[in-house]
Enzyme design. Sequence first.
Site, PDB file in Angstrom:
ATOM      1  N   ASP A 143      65.519  37.404  27.680  1.00  0.00           N
ATOM      2  CA  ASP A 143      65.268  37.803  26.374  1.00  0.00           C
ATOM      3  C   ASP A 143      64.600  36.408  25.490  1.00  0.00           C
ATOM      4  O   ASP A 143      64.541  35.490  26.248  1.00  0.00           O
ATOM      5  CB  ASP A 143      66.655  37.854  25.905  1.00  0.00           C
ATOM      6  CG  ASP A 143      66.917  38.123  24.278  1.00  0.00           C
ATOM      7  OD1 ASP A 143      66.213  39.031  23.817  1.00  0.00           O
ATOM      8  OD2 ASP A 143      67.919  37.356  23.672  1.00  0.00           O
ATOM      9  N   ASP A 196      64.808  36.273  21.657  1.00  0.00           N
ATOM     10  CA  ASP A 196      65.488  35.734  20.272  1.00  0.00           C
ATOM     11  C   ASP A 196      66.815  35.056  20.798  1.00  0.00           C
ATOM     12  O   ASP A 196      67.791  35.768  21.267  1.00  0.00           O
ATOM     13  CB  ASP A 196      65.661  36.725  19.323  1.00  0.00           C
ATOM     14  CG  ASP A 196      64.482  37.236  18.752  1.00  0.00           C
ATOM     15  OD1 ASP A 196      64.070  37.371  17.549  1.00  0.00           O
ATOM     16  OD2 ASP A 196      63.565  37.656  19.476  1.00  0.00           O
ATOM     17  N   ARG A 219      66.883  47.702   9.803  1.00  0.00           N
ATOM     18  CA  ARG A 219      66.443  46.715   9.494  1.00  0.00           C
ATOM     19  C   ARG A 219      64.859  46.493   9.174  1.00  0.00           C
ATOM     20  O   ARG A 219      64.520  46.055   8.458  1.00  0.00           O
ATOM     21  CB  ARG A 219      66.985  45.455  10.526  1.00  0.00           C
ATOM     22  CG  ARG A 219      68.274  45.166  10.675  1.00  0.00           C
ATOM     23  CD  ARG A 219      68.743  44.207  11.834  1.00  0.00           C
ATOM     24  NE  ARG A 219      68.473  44.983  13.073  1.00  0.00           N
ATOM     25  CZ  ARG A 219      68.229  44.348  14.263  1.00  0.00           C
ATOM     26  NH1 ARG A 219      68.315  43.054  14.366  1.00  0.00           N
ATOM     27  NH2 ARG A 219      68.314  44.951  15.363  1.00  0.00           N
ATOM     28  N   GLY A 239      63.898  42.597  22.496  1.00  0.00           N
ATOM     29  CA  GLY A 239      63.998  43.918  21.552  1.00  0.00           C
ATOM     30  C   GLY A 239      63.312  43.683  20.110  1.00  0.00           C
ATOM     31  O   GLY A 239      63.574  44.382  19.546  1.00  0.00           O
ATOM     32  N   LYS A 249      65.093  47.131  28.906  1.00  0.00           N
ATOM     33  CA  LYS A 249      65.034  45.870  29.524  1.00  0.00           C
ATOM     34  C   LYS A 249      65.355  45.977  31.029  1.00  0.00           C
ATOM     35  O   LYS A 249      64.821  45.195  32.009  1.00  0.00           O
ATOM     36  CB  LYS A 249      65.985  45.053  28.665  1.00  0.00           C
ATOM     37  CG  LYS A 249      65.434  44.390  27.435  1.00  0.00           C
ATOM     38  CD  LYS A 249      66.419  43.353  26.768  1.00  0.00           C
ATOM     39  CE  LYS A 249      65.949  42.794  25.530  1.00  0.00           C
ATOM     40  NZ  LYS A 249      66.664  41.682  24.895  1.00  0.00           N
ATOM     41  N   ASP A 293      71.385  36.659  25.595  1.00  0.00           N
ATOM     42  CA  ASP A 293      72.609  36.430  24.844  1.00  0.00           C
ATOM     43  C   ASP A 293      73.330  37.411  24.188  1.00  0.00           C
ATOM     44  O   ASP A 293      74.588  37.393  23.704  1.00  0.00           O
ATOM     45  CB  ASP A 293      72.203  35.231  23.572  1.00  0.00           C
ATOM     46  CG  ASP A 293      71.309  35.999  22.583  1.00  0.00           C
ATOM     47  OD1 ASP A 293      72.060  36.138  21.393  1.00  0.00           O
ATOM     48  OD2 ASP A 293      70.410  36.447  22.817  1.00  0.00           O
ATOM     49  N   ASN A 304      72.244  44.056  24.006  1.00  0.00           N
ATOM     50  CA  ASN A 304      71.175  44.537  24.622  1.00  0.00           C
ATOM     51  C   ASN A 304      70.606  44.090  25.857  1.00  0.00           C
ATOM     52  O   ASN A 304      69.819  44.452  26.325  1.00  0.00           O
ATOM     53  CB  ASN A 304      70.103  44.892  23.404  1.00  0.00           C
ATOM     54  CG  ASN A 304      69.490  43.495  23.036  1.00  0.00           C
ATOM     55  OD1 ASN A 304      70.142  42.582  22.882  1.00  0.00           O
ATOM     56  ND2 ASN A 304      68.068  43.875  22.742  1.00  0.00           N
TER      57      ASN A 304
END
Length: 299
Positions: free
Chosen positions: A89, A91, A134, A179, A223, A246, A249
């Site tokens: 991942d 972010d 968002r 993501g 993913k 973390d 997702n």
Amino acid sequence: MTHVVTLVSSPAKPAVDAALAARLRGLLPNAGTPRVLADEIAADVPFSPTAADDLPAIEDRLRDSLNDAPVDLYVQPEAGRRKRLLIADMDSTMIGQECIDELAAELGLKERIAAITERAMRGEIEFEPALRERVGLLKGLDIGVVDRVIASRITLTPGGRTLVRTMQSNGGYCALVSGGFTVFTGPIGARIGFDEHRANTLLTEDGMLSGTVGEPILGREAKRQRLHDLVRERGIAIAETLAVGDGANDLAMIGDAGLGVAYHAKPAVAAKADARIDHGDLTALLYLQGYGAGDFVTD
């Protein structure tokens, strides 16, 4: 020795000393001599459990004996520790921020959007509709601000480039699967040194964000699918893979990988991962594989 306990602390706050390793060794069946992986930072304690030994119970006993020391701990078989694929991942894992929150800051909406991000990462709401909501709030933002956000707001997580370079130098392949958005994974993935990157596409009109994202959205199942596609493409076994993330997702790829690691993760993710890193930086993933500091590739 058939198994090993790996102890890891933050390089900024070394806490794995000889006394700690010796104390934990005394709690293990048929334990061998501790091996230092990095002075005061990481060590292996080998041992050989009997058929009657309960490994989860052993790990719980070891954790209890840490006495709140800032040390991460993982018990695993000695065989098969080195992995040939890293899928990560971005972010709050390979970087310290959530990119969409930093874009929102350009519009004065960071607090509003960050609250939605947090709920999605905790698994309280579904990722895909949360992303659409968002992105919709970012409509009209100049796409040119992305470069400024990367330059001024985004920081690489310590140890990330060393993790990637060391695994690559030992025959590994490294994939960044986010993501988030390709406008971030492209330059950030290149800066860290990933072999590939996958993410969502922010759609634009006349140089401004349209408030929409390309479909289908790359989320939890995408993913996971990329993990399995890479296993097939690389001709490796799923046991030879390492996934790190973390948020909620990331759970599917973490659950399917040979070694799934929750990195400074949300509680639901940490509870389900094979290993959790709460104190160390990303070089902890190398120590878990049995690399010592002298094996690290840092150029």
